[in-house]
Design a protein around this motif. Sequence first.
Motif, PDB file in Angstrom:
ATOM      1  N   ASN A 316       0.301  -1.311   0.197  1.00 47.20           N
ATOM      2  CA  ASN A 316      -0.084   0.017   0.314  1.00 47.20           C
ATOM      3  C   ASN A 316       1.033   1.311   0.255  1.00 47.20           C
ATOM      4  O   ASN A 316       1.064   1.368   1.261  1.00 47.20           O
ATOM      5  N   ARG A 317       0.609   2.370  -1.093  1.00 49.84           N
ATOM      6  CA  ARG A 317       1.895   2.876  -1.072  1.00 49.84           C
ATOM      7  C   ARG A 317       1.589   3.674  -2.090  1.00 49.84           C
ATOM      8  O   ARG A 317       0.720   3.825  -2.975  1.00 49.84           O
ATOM      9  N   ARG A 318       1.830   5.241  -1.895  1.00 52.80           N
ATOM     10  CA  ARG A 318       0.953   6.075  -3.132  1.00 52.80           C
ATOM     11  C   ARG A 318       2.473   6.327  -3.915  1.00 52.80           C
ATOM     12  O   ARG A 318       3.347   6.589  -3.270  1.00 52.80           O
ATOM     13  N   LEU A 319       2.234   6.460  -5.352  1.00 51.80           N
ATOM     14  CA  LEU A 319       3.054   6.357  -6.014  1.00 51.80           C
ATOM     15  C   LEU A 319       3.508   7.599  -6.633  1.00 51.80           C
ATOM     16  O   LEU A 319       4.698   8.086  -6.621  1.00 51.80           O
ATOM     17  N   THR A 320       2.673   8.766  -6.847  1.00 47.71           N
ATOM     18  CA  THR A 320       2.481  10.138  -7.318  1.00 47.71           C
ATOM     19  C   THR A 320       1.830  10.514  -8.222  1.00 47.71           C
ATOM     20  O   THR A 320       0.426   9.647  -7.665  1.00 47.71           O
ATOM     21  N   LYS A 321       1.216  11.773  -7.933  1.00 43.86           N
ATOM     22  CA  LYS A 321       0.145  12.629  -8.102  1.00 43.86           C
ATOM     23  C   LYS A 321       0.202  12.854  -9.940  1.00 43.86           C
ATOM     24  O   LYS A 321       0.916  12.849 -10.406  1.00 43.86           O
ATOM     25  N   VAL A 322      -0.545  12.133 -10.425  1.00 44.85           N
ATOM     26  CA  VAL A 322      -1.198  12.074 -11.883  1.00 44.85           C
ATOM     27  C   VAL A 322      -1.602  13.759 -11.829  1.00 44.85           C
ATOM     28  O   VAL A 322      -0.836  13.923 -12.549  1.00 44.85           O
ATOM     29  N   GLY A 323      -2.193  14.604 -11.404  1.00 46.35           N
ATOM     30  CA  GLY A 323      -3.062  15.226 -12.163  1.00 46.35           C
ATOM     31  C   GLY A 323      -3.898  16.259 -11.050  1.00 46.35           C
ATOM     32  O   GLY A 323      -4.208  15.619 -10.670  1.00 46.35           O
ATOM     33  N   CYS A 324      -4.401  17.217 -11.520  1.00 48.55           N
ATOM     34  CA  CYS A 324      -5.280  17.667 -10.655  1.00 48.55           C
ATOM     35  C   CYS A 324      -6.379  18.600 -11.360  1.00 48.55           C
ATOM     36  O   CYS A 324      -6.678  19.687 -12.395  1.00 48.55           O
ATOM     37  N   HIS A 325      -7.088  19.145 -10.618  1.00 50.24           N
ATOM     38  CA  HIS A 325      -8.294  20.199 -11.262  1.00 50.24           C
ATOM     39  C   HIS A 325      -8.127  21.918 -10.427  1.00 50.24           C
ATOM     40  O   HIS A 325      -7.907  20.674  -9.220  1.00 50.24           O
ATOM     41  N   ARG A 326      -8.389  22.785 -10.577  1.00 49.44           N
ATOM     42  CA  ARG A 326      -8.554  23.378  -9.879  1.00 49.44           C
ATOM     43  C   ARG A 326     -10.060  23.865  -9.169  1.00 49.44           C
ATOM     44  O   ARG A 326      -9.575  23.963  -7.792  1.00 49.44           O
ATOM     45  N   LEU A 327     -10.523  23.061  -9.886  1.00 50.12           N
ATOM     46  CA  LEU A 327     -11.610  22.579  -8.304  1.00 50.12           C
ATOM     47  C   LEU A 327     -11.982  20.875  -8.234  1.00 50.12           C
ATOM     48  O   LEU A 327     -11.132  20.190  -8.898  1.00 50.12           O
ATOM     49  N   ALA A 328     -13.200  20.320  -8.164  1.00 51.24           N
ATOM     50  CA  ALA A 328     -13.122  18.931  -6.997  1.00 51.24           C
ATOM     51  C   ALA A 328     -13.390  18.243  -9.352  1.00 51.24           C
ATOM     52  O   ALA A 328     -13.792  18.589  -9.928  1.00 51.24           O
ATOM     53  N   THR A 329     -12.922  17.218  -8.635  1.00 56.92           N
ATOM     54  CA  THR A 329     -12.539  16.101  -9.983  1.00 56.92           C
ATOM     55  C   THR A 329     -13.814  15.255 -10.133  1.00 56.92           C
ATOM     56  O   THR A 329     -14.600  14.801  -8.828  1.00 56.92           O
ATOM     57  N   GLU A 330     -15.081  16.023 -10.828  1.00 57.04           N
ATOM     58  CA  GLU A 330     -15.779  14.727 -11.334  1.00 57.04           C
ATOM     59  C   GLU A 330     -16.232  13.592 -11.249  1.00 57.04           C
ATOM     60  O   GLU A 330     -16.839  12.508 -10.835  1.00 57.04           O
ATOM     61  N   CYS A 331     -14.735  13.437 -12.027  1.00 56.04           N
ATOM     62  CA  CYS A 331     -15.240  11.777 -12.818  1.00 56.04           C
ATOM     63  C   CYS A 331     -14.158  11.288 -13.433  1.00 56.04           C
ATOM     64  O   CYS A 331     -12.917  12.741 -14.216  1.00 56.04           O
ATOM     65  N   PHE A 332     -13.341   9.867 -14.371  1.00 52.97           N
ATOM     66  CA  PHE A 332     -12.384  10.232 -14.551  1.00 52.97           C
ATOM     67  C   PHE A 332     -11.745   8.781 -14.892  1.00 52.97           C
ATOM     68  O   PHE A 332     -12.933   8.035 -14.651  1.00 52.97           O
ATOM     69  N   ASP A 333     -11.742   8.585 -16.166  1.00 54.24           N
ATOM     70  CA  ASP A 333     -11.936   7.334 -16.937  1.00 54.24           C
ATOM     71  C   ASP A 333     -11.030   7.328 -17.689  1.00 54.24           C
ATOM     72  O   ASP A 333     -10.082   7.770 -18.259  1.00 54.24           O
TER      73      ASP A 333
END
Length: 399
Positions: A316-333
Amino acid sequence: MSASDSSEFEENAPDWDKEEKGVIERKKECDHKLPLAFKLKRHPCHCVCLPTSPHVVVADHKGVISVLHYDSYVESSSKSQDPNKSQLPQVSLKCVEKAHNSFFYLDSNASSTQLVSGGDGRSIVLSDIETGLKPVVRISKAHGSSISAVCWYNDSCVVTGDTRGRIKAFDVRMGNSGKRRRVFKFYEHEGEMTDFSGDSARRLLFASSTDSTMSTIDFRRTQYKMQSQPSSNGEMRSVLVMGEQESKVVCGLSDGHVQIYQKGYYGVHTESLPIFDQMPNGRADLNLDKMRAIGDNVYAVSDDNGHIFAYSLFPNRRLTKVGCHRLATECFDLDYSGNVLISCGADKLLKFWDVSVLAASEILEQRSKQTTKQQILAIRKCFDPAAAFFADLHDSNGA
Protein backbone atom coordinates in the motif's frame (compact mmCIF):
# COMPACT_ATOMS: atom_id res chain seq x y z
CA MET A 1 -9.45 25.13 -25.11
CA SER A 2 -6.05 25.36 -23.53
CA ALA A 3 -2.90 23.29 -23.29
CA SER A 4 -0.01 23.30 -20.88
CA ASP A 5 3.34 21.79 -21.67
CA SER A 6 4.84 19.53 -19.07
CA SER A 7 8.50 20.07 -18.29
CA GLU A 8 11.19 17.98 -19.89
CA PHE A 9 12.68 15.26 -17.78
CA GLU A 10 16.31 14.80 -16.91
CA GLU A 11 18.63 13.45 -19.55
CA ASN A 12 20.62 11.28 -17.15
CA ALA A 13 18.61 8.54 -15.51
CA PRO A 14 19.93 7.05 -12.26
CA ASP A 15 22.15 4.02 -12.60
CA TRP A 16 19.65 1.42 -11.43
CA ASP A 17 18.38 -1.87 -12.76
CA LYS A 18 17.27 -2.10 -16.38
CA GLU A 19 13.65 -2.13 -15.24
CA GLU A 20 13.92 1.19 -13.44
CA LYS A 21 15.81 2.69 -16.40
CA GLY A 22 13.08 1.43 -18.69
CA VAL A 23 10.48 3.37 -16.73
CA ILE A 24 12.38 6.60 -17.38
CA GLU A 25 13.07 5.76 -21.03
CA ARG A 26 9.42 5.02 -21.79
CA LYS A 27 8.52 8.44 -20.47
CA LYS A 28 11.24 10.20 -22.51
CA GLU A 29 10.32 8.48 -25.79
CA CYS A 30 7.30 10.75 -26.35
CA ASP A 31 7.21 14.46 -26.99
CA HIS A 32 4.89 15.23 -24.06
CA LYS A 33 2.41 18.03 -24.33
CA LEU A 34 0.13 16.93 -21.52
CA PRO A 35 -2.02 17.80 -19.74
CA LEU A 36 -4.29 18.93 -22.53
CA ALA A 37 -7.38 20.80 -21.44
CA PHE A 38 -10.64 21.20 -23.32
CA LYS A 39 -13.12 23.79 -22.08
CA LEU A 40 -16.63 22.40 -21.63
CA LYS A 41 -19.76 24.50 -21.99
CA ARG A 42 -21.47 23.29 -18.84
CA HIS A 43 -20.66 21.73 -15.49
CA PRO A 44 -19.90 18.01 -16.12
CA CYS A 45 -21.09 15.27 -13.80
CA HIS A 46 -19.91 12.06 -15.47
CA CYS A 47 -17.59 10.89 -18.25
CA VAL A 48 -16.78 7.56 -19.86
CA CYS A 49 -14.28 6.53 -22.54
CA LEU A 50 -15.21 4.15 -25.33
CA PRO A 51 -13.07 0.99 -25.07
CA THR A 52 -12.66 0.56 -28.83
CA SER A 53 -12.16 4.08 -30.23
CA PRO A 54 -10.74 7.51 -29.27
CA HIS A 55 -14.02 8.95 -27.97
CA VAL A 56 -14.93 10.34 -24.58
CA VAL A 57 -18.57 10.95 -23.62
CA VAL A 58 -19.44 13.62 -21.06
CA ALA A 59 -22.82 14.16 -19.36
CA ASP A 60 -23.63 17.44 -17.62
CA HIS A 61 -26.17 18.46 -15.01
CA LYS A 62 -28.67 19.67 -17.65
CA GLY A 63 -28.94 16.25 -19.25
CA VAL A 64 -26.82 17.09 -22.31
CA ILE A 65 -24.54 14.27 -23.47
CA SER A 66 -21.47 15.35 -25.45
CA VAL A 67 -19.28 13.04 -27.53
CA LEU A 68 -15.72 14.27 -28.03
CA HIS A 69 -13.48 12.65 -30.59
CA TYR A 70 -9.73 13.23 -30.25
CA ASP A 71 -8.25 12.24 -33.60
CA SER A 72 -4.80 13.88 -33.48
CA TYR A 73 -1.78 12.55 -31.64
CA VAL A 74 1.69 13.57 -30.62
CA GLU A 75 4.19 11.58 -32.66
CA SER A 76 7.11 9.94 -30.95
CA SER A 77 10.37 11.85 -31.11
CA SER A 78 12.36 8.62 -30.88
CA LYS A 79 13.77 7.44 -34.22
CA SER A 80 13.48 3.83 -33.15
CA GLN A 81 9.69 3.97 -32.96
CA ASP A 82 7.21 3.84 -35.79
CA PRO A 83 6.34 7.47 -36.68
CA ASN A 84 2.78 6.42 -37.55
CA LYS A 85 2.17 4.94 -34.09
CA SER A 86 -0.25 6.94 -31.95
CA GLN A 87 1.04 8.04 -28.57
CA LEU A 88 -0.75 10.92 -26.88
CA PRO A 89 -3.83 12.94 -27.83
CA GLN A 90 -3.57 16.49 -29.10
CA VAL A 91 -6.18 19.18 -28.48
CA SER A 92 -7.99 18.67 -31.78
CA LEU A 93 -11.45 17.64 -30.57
CA LYS A 94 -14.74 17.39 -32.42
CA CYS A 95 -17.88 17.62 -30.30
CA VAL A 96 -21.35 16.22 -30.99
CA GLU A 97 -24.10 16.94 -28.47
CA LYS A 98 -27.49 15.39 -27.82
CA ALA A 99 -30.00 16.66 -25.26
CA HIS A 100 -31.74 14.12 -23.05
CA ASN A 101 -33.75 14.88 -19.96
CA SER A 102 -31.65 14.41 -16.83
CA PHE A 103 -29.32 11.60 -17.89
CA PHE A 104 -26.29 11.87 -15.62
CA TYR A 105 -24.71 8.40 -15.53
CA LEU A 106 -23.09 6.68 -18.50
CA ASP A 107 -21.41 3.47 -19.55
CA SER A 108 -20.35 2.01 -22.88
CA ASN A 109 -20.46 -1.34 -24.62
CA ALA A 110 -17.08 -3.08 -24.64
CA SER A 111 -17.40 -4.21 -28.28
CA SER A 112 -19.37 -1.45 -30.04
CA THR A 113 -20.06 2.27 -30.12
CA GLN A 114 -23.30 2.06 -28.17
CA LEU A 115 -23.90 3.93 -24.94
CA VAL A 116 -26.28 3.42 -22.01
CA SER A 117 -27.44 6.38 -19.93
CA GLY A 118 -29.72 6.91 -16.95
CA GLY A 119 -30.49 9.50 -14.30
CA ASP A 120 -33.28 11.43 -12.59
CA GLY A 121 -35.73 10.62 -15.37
CA ARG A 122 -35.88 6.97 -14.14
CA SER A 123 -35.59 5.80 -17.75
CA ILE A 124 -32.76 3.98 -19.50
CA VAL A 125 -31.69 5.02 -23.00
CA LEU A 126 -29.39 3.09 -25.34
CA SER A 127 -27.92 5.25 -28.09
CA ASP A 128 -25.34 4.82 -30.83
CA ILE A 129 -22.48 7.28 -31.24
CA GLU A 130 -22.11 6.49 -34.95
CA THR A 131 -25.67 7.75 -35.56
CA GLY A 132 -25.21 10.97 -33.60
CA LEU A 133 -26.51 9.59 -30.28
CA LYS A 134 -29.83 8.64 -31.82
CA PRO A 135 -31.74 6.50 -29.26
CA VAL A 136 -31.82 2.83 -30.20
CA VAL A 137 -33.78 1.54 -27.20
CA ARG A 138 -35.63 3.39 -24.45
CA ILE A 139 -36.91 1.65 -21.32
CA SER A 140 -39.31 4.09 -19.72
CA LYS A 141 -39.78 4.09 -15.94
CA ALA A 142 -37.24 1.33 -15.48
CA HIS A 143 -36.98 2.27 -11.79
CA GLY A 144 -39.32 3.73 -9.23
CA SER A 145 -36.73 6.35 -8.22
CA SER A 146 -33.77 8.17 -9.76
CA ILE A 147 -31.08 6.00 -11.33
CA SER A 148 -27.75 6.47 -9.56
CA ALA A 149 -25.48 3.89 -11.30
CA VAL A 150 -25.38 2.16 -14.70
CA CYS A 151 -23.17 -0.58 -16.09
CA TRP A 152 -23.12 -2.22 -19.53
CA TYR A 153 -22.21 -5.60 -18.12
CA ASN A 154 -21.96 -7.71 -21.29
CA ASP A 155 -23.00 -7.49 -24.93
CA SER A 156 -26.65 -8.19 -24.18
CA CYS A 157 -27.34 -6.89 -20.66
CA VAL A 158 -27.16 -3.60 -18.79
CA VAL A 159 -27.31 -3.26 -15.00
CA THR A 160 -28.75 -0.25 -13.19
CA GLY A 161 -29.15 0.84 -9.58
CA ASP A 162 -31.29 3.55 -8.04
CA THR A 163 -31.34 5.82 -5.01
CA ARG A 164 -33.47 3.35 -3.04
CA GLY A 165 -30.93 0.55 -3.27
CA ARG A 166 -32.60 -1.51 -5.98
CA ILE A 167 -30.53 -3.40 -8.58
CA LYS A 168 -32.03 -4.40 -11.93
CA ALA A 169 -30.62 -6.03 -15.06
CA PHE A 170 -32.18 -5.69 -18.52
CA ASP A 171 -31.65 -7.66 -21.73
CA VAL A 172 -31.27 -5.11 -24.53
CA ARG A 173 -32.12 -7.69 -27.21
CA MET A 174 -35.75 -8.03 -26.09
CA GLY A 175 -38.72 -5.83 -26.94
CA ASN A 176 -39.46 -2.34 -25.68
CA SER A 177 -41.30 -3.55 -22.61
CA GLY A 178 -39.25 -3.08 -19.46
CA LYS A 179 -40.79 -6.10 -17.74
CA ARG A 180 -39.99 -8.42 -20.64
CA ARG A 181 -36.47 -7.09 -20.79
CA ARG A 182 -35.76 -7.47 -17.08
CA VAL A 183 -33.37 -10.31 -16.24
CA PHE A 184 -33.45 -9.93 -12.44
CA LYS A 185 -34.13 -7.45 -9.68
CA PHE A 186 -32.82 -7.37 -6.10
CA TYR A 187 -33.91 -5.13 -3.24
CA GLU A 188 -31.28 -6.01 -0.66
CA HIS A 189 -29.73 -2.57 -0.06
CA GLU A 190 -31.09 0.24 2.06
CA GLY A 191 -28.97 3.02 0.57
CA GLU A 192 -28.23 4.48 -2.85
CA MET A 193 -26.37 2.30 -5.34
CA THR A 194 -23.06 3.92 -6.31
CA ASP A 195 -21.04 1.63 -8.60
CA PHE A 196 -20.87 -1.74 -10.38
CA SER A 197 -17.98 -3.94 -11.44
CA GLY A 198 -17.43 -7.51 -12.57
CA ASP A 199 -14.85 -10.11 -13.43
CA SER A 200 -13.57 -10.57 -16.98
CA ALA A 201 -15.55 -13.80 -17.41
CA ARG A 202 -18.72 -11.82 -16.66
CA ARG A 203 -19.87 -14.39 -14.13
CA LEU A 204 -19.89 -12.29 -10.94
CA LEU A 205 -21.31 -8.81 -10.50
CA PHE A 206 -20.24 -6.60 -7.58
CA ALA A 207 -22.31 -3.60 -6.44
CA SER A 208 -21.46 -0.91 -3.88
CA SER A 209 -23.95 1.16 -1.91
CA THR A 210 -24.09 4.08 0.51
CA ASP A 211 -25.31 1.69 3.22
CA SER A 212 -21.61 0.67 3.52
CA THR A 213 -22.11 -2.82 2.07
CA MET A 214 -21.18 -4.64 -1.14
CA SER A 215 -23.38 -7.16 -2.94
CA THR A 216 -22.15 -10.19 -4.89
CA ILE A 217 -24.44 -11.53 -7.63
CA ASP A 218 -23.98 -14.63 -9.77
CA PHE A 219 -24.95 -13.07 -13.08
CA ARG A 220 -25.14 -16.25 -15.12
CA ARG A 221 -27.48 -17.95 -12.65
CA THR A 222 -29.25 -14.66 -11.81
CA GLN A 223 -28.71 -15.52 -8.16
CA TYR A 224 -28.01 -13.16 -5.28
CA LYS A 225 -25.06 -14.70 -3.44
CA MET A 226 -24.28 -12.48 -0.46
CA GLN A 227 -24.09 -9.03 1.06
CA SER A 228 -20.95 -7.98 2.91
CA GLN A 229 -20.89 -6.85 6.49
CA PRO A 230 -21.42 -3.08 6.93
CA SER A 231 -18.24 -1.05 7.04
CA SER A 232 -17.46 1.37 9.86
CA ASN A 233 -15.39 3.58 7.54
CA GLY A 234 -18.17 5.41 5.73
CA GLU A 235 -20.24 4.89 2.60
CA MET A 236 -19.05 2.68 -0.24
CA ARG A 237 -18.57 4.90 -3.27
CA SER A 238 -16.81 2.67 -5.81
CA VAL A 239 -15.83 -0.94 -6.48
CA LEU A 240 -13.04 -2.49 -8.61
CA VAL A 241 -11.84 -5.99 -9.49
CA MET A 242 -8.03 -6.05 -9.31
CA GLY A 243 -5.00 -8.19 -8.57
CA GLU A 244 -3.35 -11.09 -10.34
CA GLN A 245 -6.01 -13.42 -11.78
CA GLU A 246 -8.61 -10.96 -10.42
CA SER A 247 -8.03 -12.17 -6.88
CA LYS A 248 -9.11 -8.94 -5.13
CA VAL A 249 -12.21 -6.78 -4.99
CA VAL A 250 -11.41 -3.22 -3.88
CA CYS A 251 -14.00 -0.79 -2.53
CA GLY A 252 -13.47 2.94 -2.00
CA LEU A 253 -15.10 4.49 1.06
CA SER A 254 -16.24 8.02 1.79
CA ASP A 255 -13.73 8.62 4.59
CA GLY A 256 -10.67 7.85 2.48
CA HIS A 257 -10.30 4.13 3.23
CA VAL A 258 -9.91 1.28 0.76
CA GLN A 259 -11.42 -2.08 1.72
CA ILE A 260 -10.11 -5.28 0.14
CA TYR A 261 -12.03 -8.53 -0.27
CA GLN A 262 -10.36 -11.82 -1.16
CA LYS A 263 -11.63 -13.91 -4.06
CA GLY A 264 -14.34 -16.24 -2.82
CA TYR A 265 -14.68 -14.45 0.54
CA TYR A 266 -16.81 -11.44 -0.27
CA GLY A 267 -18.73 -11.30 2.99
CA VAL A 268 -15.95 -9.87 5.18
CA HIS A 269 -13.10 -7.62 4.07
CA THR A 270 -9.57 -8.80 4.76
CA GLU A 271 -7.91 -5.37 4.91
CA SER A 272 -8.88 -1.73 5.34
CA LEU A 273 -6.24 0.76 4.17
CA PRO A 274 -6.39 4.49 5.06
CA ILE A 275 -4.70 5.67 1.88
CA PHE A 276 -5.17 9.42 2.37
CA ASP A 277 -3.11 9.25 5.57
CA GLN A 278 -0.08 8.98 3.27
CA MET A 279 -0.66 12.47 1.88
CA PRO A 280 1.07 15.52 3.31
CA ASN A 281 -1.44 17.47 5.41
CA GLY A 282 -4.00 14.80 4.54
CA ARG A 283 -7.40 14.68 6.15
CA ALA A 284 -9.06 11.46 7.24
CA ASP A 285 -12.45 12.62 5.96
CA LEU A 286 -11.45 13.07 2.31
CA ASN A 287 -14.07 11.46 0.11
CA LEU A 288 -12.81 8.58 -2.03
CA ASP A 289 -15.57 8.94 -4.60
CA LYS A 290 -13.82 7.94 -7.83
CA MET A 291 -11.52 4.97 -8.47
CA ARG A 292 -10.15 3.43 -11.66
CA ALA A 293 -7.80 0.48 -12.12
CA ILE A 294 -4.72 1.30 -14.22
CA GLY A 295 -3.13 -2.14 -13.90
CA ASP A 296 -3.36 -5.33 -11.88
CA ASN A 297 -1.79 -3.62 -8.86
CA VAL A 298 -2.16 0.12 -9.59
CA TYR A 299 -5.27 2.27 -9.28
CA ALA A 300 -6.10 5.97 -9.40
CA VAL A 301 -8.26 7.91 -6.94
CA SER A 302 -9.36 11.52 -6.55
CA ASP A 303 -10.04 13.59 -3.46
CA ASP A 304 -12.36 16.49 -2.68
CA ASN A 305 -9.74 19.06 -3.70
CA GLY A 306 -9.49 17.94 -7.33
CA HIS A 307 -6.21 16.02 -7.02
CA ILE A 308 -5.76 12.65 -8.75
CA PHE A 309 -3.30 10.23 -7.16
CA ALA A 310 -2.00 6.79 -8.14
CA TYR A 311 -1.58 4.04 -5.54
CA SER A 312 -0.32 0.50 -5.52
CA LEU A 313 -2.50 -2.10 -3.87
CA PHE A 314 0.25 -4.31 -2.42
CA PRO A 315 2.33 -2.86 -0.95
CA ASN A 316 0.00 0.00 0.00
CA ARG A 317 1.98 2.98 -1.32
CA ARG A 318 1.19 6.32 -2.88
CA LEU A 319 3.06 6.25 -6.18
CA THR A 320 2.62 9.75 -7.56
CA LYS A 321 0.27 12.63 -8.19
CA VAL A 322 -1.17 12.17 -11.68
CA GLY A 323 -2.79 15.59 -12.04
CA CYS A 324 -5.38 17.96 -10.64
CA HIS A 325 -8.28 20.30 -11.34
CA ARG A 326 -8.73 23.71 -9.79
CA LEU A 327 -12.01 22.50 -8.30
CA ALA A 328 -13.34 19.04 -7.45
CA THR A 329 -12.79 16.21 -9.92
CA GLU A 330 -16.21 14.97 -10.98
CA CYS A 331 -15.15 11.82 -12.82
CA PHE A 332 -12.27 10.20 -14.70
CA ASP A 333 -11.72 7.16 -16.89
CA LEU A 334 -9.00 5.39 -18.90
CA ASP A 335 -9.10 5.71 -22.66
CA TYR A 336 -9.16 2.77 -25.09
CA SER A 337 -5.35 2.48 -25.15
CA GLY A 338 -5.05 2.26 -21.36
CA ASN A 339 -2.25 4.83 -21.40
CA VAL A 340 -4.21 8.08 -21.04
CA LEU A 341 -6.45 9.05 -18.14
CA ILE A 342 -9.20 11.54 -19.01
CA SER A 343 -10.78 13.58 -16.22
CA CYS A 344 -13.52 16.20 -15.97
CA GLY A 345 -13.88 18.66 -13.12
CA ALA A 346 -16.10 21.31 -11.61
CA ASP A 347 -13.82 23.87 -13.31
CA LYS A 348 -15.54 22.82 -16.61
CA LEU A 349 -12.31 21.38 -18.00
CA LEU A 350 -11.72 18.03 -19.64
CA LYS A 351 -8.07 17.03 -19.13
CA PHE A 352 -5.82 14.32 -20.53
CA TRP A 353 -3.07 12.76 -18.39
CA ASP A 354 -0.38 10.36 -19.55
CA VAL A 355 -0.31 7.26 -17.32
CA SER A 356 1.63 4.94 -19.64
CA VAL A 357 4.40 4.59 -17.06
CA LEU A 358 1.91 3.46 -14.43
CA ALA A 359 0.24 1.04 -16.84
CA ALA A 360 3.61 -0.56 -17.63
CA SER A 361 4.90 -0.64 -14.04
CA GLU A 362 5.24 -3.91 -12.13
CA ILE A 363 5.21 -3.12 -8.43
CA LEU A 364 4.88 -6.40 -6.57
CA GLU A 365 4.55 -7.20 -2.88
CA GLN A 366 7.10 -10.01 -3.10
CA ARG A 367 9.98 -7.70 -3.99
CA SER A 368 12.37 -6.19 -1.50
CA LYS A 369 11.63 -2.82 0.06
CA GLN A 370 14.68 -1.27 -1.62
CA THR A 371 13.59 -2.45 -5.09
CA THR A 372 10.04 -1.19 -4.52
CA LYS A 373 11.41 2.16 -3.32
CA GLN A 374 13.52 2.49 -6.45
CA GLN A 375 10.54 1.68 -8.67
CA ILE A 376 8.35 4.29 -6.96
CA LEU A 377 11.11 6.90 -7.16
CA ALA A 378 11.51 6.20 -10.89
CA ILE A 379 7.79 6.74 -11.43
CA ARG A 380 7.80 9.98 -9.42
CA LYS A 381 10.74 11.28 -11.44
CA CYS A 382 8.68 10.83 -14.58
CA PHE A 383 5.72 12.77 -13.22
CA ASP A 384 7.53 15.44 -11.18
CA PRO A 385 10.89 16.84 -12.41
CA ALA A 386 11.25 18.85 -9.18
CA ALA A 387 11.06 15.66 -7.16
CA ALA A 388 13.74 14.18 -9.40
CA PHE A 389 16.02 17.15 -8.72
CA PHE A 390 15.69 16.91 -4.93
CA ALA A 391 15.97 13.13 -5.01
CA ASP A 392 19.27 13.33 -6.90
CA LEU A 393 20.43 16.04 -4.52
CA HIS A 394 19.60 13.81 -1.57
CA ASP A 395 21.43 10.86 -3.15
CA SER A 396 24.55 12.96 -3.80
CA ASN A 397 24.57 14.25 -0.23
CA GLY A 398 24.11 10.73 1.10
CA ALA A 399 27.06 9.55 -0.94
